[in-house]
Design a protein around this motif. Structure first.
Motif, PDB file in Angstrom:
ATOM      1  N   THR A  10      36.929 -12.279 -12.360  1.00  0.00           N
ATOM      2  CA  THR A  10      36.228 -11.035 -12.086  1.00  0.00           C
ATOM      3  C   THR A  10      36.845  -9.919 -12.915  1.00  0.00           C
ATOM      4  OG1 THR A  10      35.832 -11.780  -9.822  1.00  0.00           O
ATOM      5  CG2 THR A  10      35.557  -9.434 -10.254  1.00  0.00           C
ATOM      6  N   PRO A  11      36.031  -9.225 -13.704  1.00  0.00           N
ATOM      7  CA  PRO A  11      36.561  -8.072 -14.447  1.00  0.00           C
ATOM      8  C   PRO A  11      37.115  -7.037 -13.466  1.00  0.00           C
ATOM      9  CG  PRO A  11      34.346  -8.628 -15.188  1.00  0.00           C
ATOM     10  CD  PRO A  11      34.607  -9.424 -13.951  1.00  0.00           C
ATOM     11  N   THR A  12      38.188  -6.395 -13.868  1.00  0.00           N
ATOM     12  CA  THR A  12      38.873  -5.464 -12.975  1.00  0.00           C
ATOM     13  C   THR A  12      38.643  -4.001 -13.325  1.00  0.00           C
ATOM     14  OG1 THR A  12      40.843  -5.502 -14.357  1.00  0.00           O
ATOM     15  CG2 THR A  12      40.713  -7.144 -12.575  1.00  0.00           C
ATOM     16  N   GLY A  13      37.999  -3.755 -14.482  1.00  0.00           N
ATOM     17  CA  GLY A  13      37.838  -2.379 -14.943  1.00  0.00           C
ATOM     18  C   GLY A  13      38.950  -1.946 -15.870  1.00  0.00           C
ATOM     19  N   THR A  14      39.949  -2.817 -16.042  1.00  0.00           N
ATOM     20  CA  THR A  14      41.076  -2.561 -16.936  1.00  0.00           C
ATOM     21  C   THR A  14      41.151  -3.696 -17.949  1.00  0.00           C
ATOM     22  OG1 THR A  14      42.269  -1.488 -15.127  1.00  0.00           O
ATOM     23  CG2 THR A  14      43.576  -2.158 -17.028  1.00  0.00           C
ATOM     24  N   ALA A  20      46.055  -1.504 -20.678  1.00  0.00           N
ATOM     25  CA  ALA A  20      45.741  -0.621 -19.550  1.00  0.00           C
ATOM     26  C   ALA A  20      44.545   0.295 -19.793  1.00  0.00           C
ATOM     27  CB  ALA A  20      46.964   0.191 -19.116  1.00  0.00           C
ATOM     28  N   LYS A  21      43.796   0.084 -20.877  1.00  0.00           N
ATOM     29  CA  LYS A  21      42.591   0.896 -21.097  1.00  0.00           C
ATOM     30  C   LYS A  21      41.537   0.547 -20.071  1.00  0.00           C
ATOM     31  CE  LYS A  21      42.909   1.924 -25.972  1.00  0.00           C
ATOM     32  NZ  LYS A  21      42.237   1.990 -27.239  1.00  0.00           N
ATOM     33  N   THR A  25      31.920  -1.790 -16.726  1.00  0.00           N
ATOM     34  CA  THR A  25      31.571  -2.780 -15.716  1.00  0.00           C
ATOM     35  C   THR A  25      31.198  -4.105 -16.377  1.00  0.00           C
ATOM     36  OG1 THR A  25      30.734  -1.014 -14.313  1.00  0.00           O
ATOM     37  CG2 THR A  25      30.038  -3.258 -13.769  1.00  0.00           C
ATOM     38  N   GLY A  26      31.788  -5.173 -15.900  1.00  0.00           N
ATOM     39  CA  GLY A  26      31.486  -6.495 -16.421  1.00  0.00           C
ATOM     40  C   GLY A  26      32.293  -6.902 -17.633  1.00  0.00           C
ATOM     41  N   SER A  27      33.146  -6.013 -18.143  1.00  0.00           N
ATOM     42  CA  SER A  27      33.945  -6.325 -19.333  1.00  0.00           C
ATOM     43  C   SER A  27      35.380  -6.677 -18.945  1.00  0.00           C
ATOM     44  CB  SER A  27      33.981  -5.140 -20.293  1.00  0.00           C
ATOM     45  OG  SER A  27      32.704  -4.878 -20.799  1.00  0.00           O
ATOM     46  N   PHE A  28      35.937  -7.634 -19.669  1.00  0.00           N
ATOM     47  CA  PHE A  28      37.338  -7.983 -19.493  1.00  0.00           C
ATOM     48  C   PHE A  28      38.225  -7.251 -20.496  1.00  0.00           C
ATOM     49  CE2 PHE A  28      35.177 -11.664 -17.675  1.00  0.00           C
ATOM     50  CZ  PHE A  28      35.892 -11.866 -16.505  1.00  0.00           C
ATOM     51  N   PHE A  29      37.641  -6.875 -21.640  1.00  0.00           N
ATOM     52  CA  PHE A  29      38.433  -6.318 -22.733  1.00  0.00           C
ATOM     53  C   PHE A  29      37.788  -5.074 -23.329  1.00  0.00           C
ATOM     54  CE2 PHE A  29      39.207 -10.912 -22.746  1.00  0.00           C
ATOM     55  CZ  PHE A  29      40.589 -10.948 -22.707  1.00  0.00           C
TER      56      PHE A  29
END
Length: 110
Positions: A10-14, A20-21, A25-29
């Motif tokens: 689950t992507p965390t928003g970071t 730490a950027k 939503t939905g992105s891992f990187f």
């Protein structure tokens, strides 16, 4: 053989590279940071050597990771030659490398 089951992530928003950027939503990187993380992992675990990575997973000249990808159905073989790759790569390859053949076939159908 079937591909091993992978955990649901689950992507965390970071950004997962560790910078730490904040990411959408939905992105891992963050853009391009997947390759940063990949390179860092390769450096830390395998001395930046793809050969060491392959060897560490049992692949090499006598056991092709590309052949396994085709066997598992996650990669394809070009219908006109021995090129292998992800479905989109095979499509691009076919359009570029076999454009003359495709054109000749289309003319022959008329």
């Amino acid at each position: 053989m079937t591909p091993k089951p992978l955990p649901h992530l689950t992507p965390t928003g970071t950004c997962w590279c560790g910078c730490a950027k904040k990411v959408g939503t939905g992105s891992f990187f963050a853009p391009g940071h997947d390759k940063v993380a990949e390179a860092a992992l390769l450096a830390v675990e395998y001395g930046s050597s793809v050969a060491q990575l392959l060897h560490g997973h049992g692949y090499g000249p006598g056991h092709s990771v590309s052949a396994r990808a085709v066997f598992e159905g996650v990669w394809l073989t070009c219908p006109a030659c021995d090129y292998v790759g992800a479905p989109a790569s095979v499509t691009n390859h076919t359009k570029k490398a076999h454009a003359a053949t495709i054109g000749e076939q289309a003319q022959g159908e008329r």
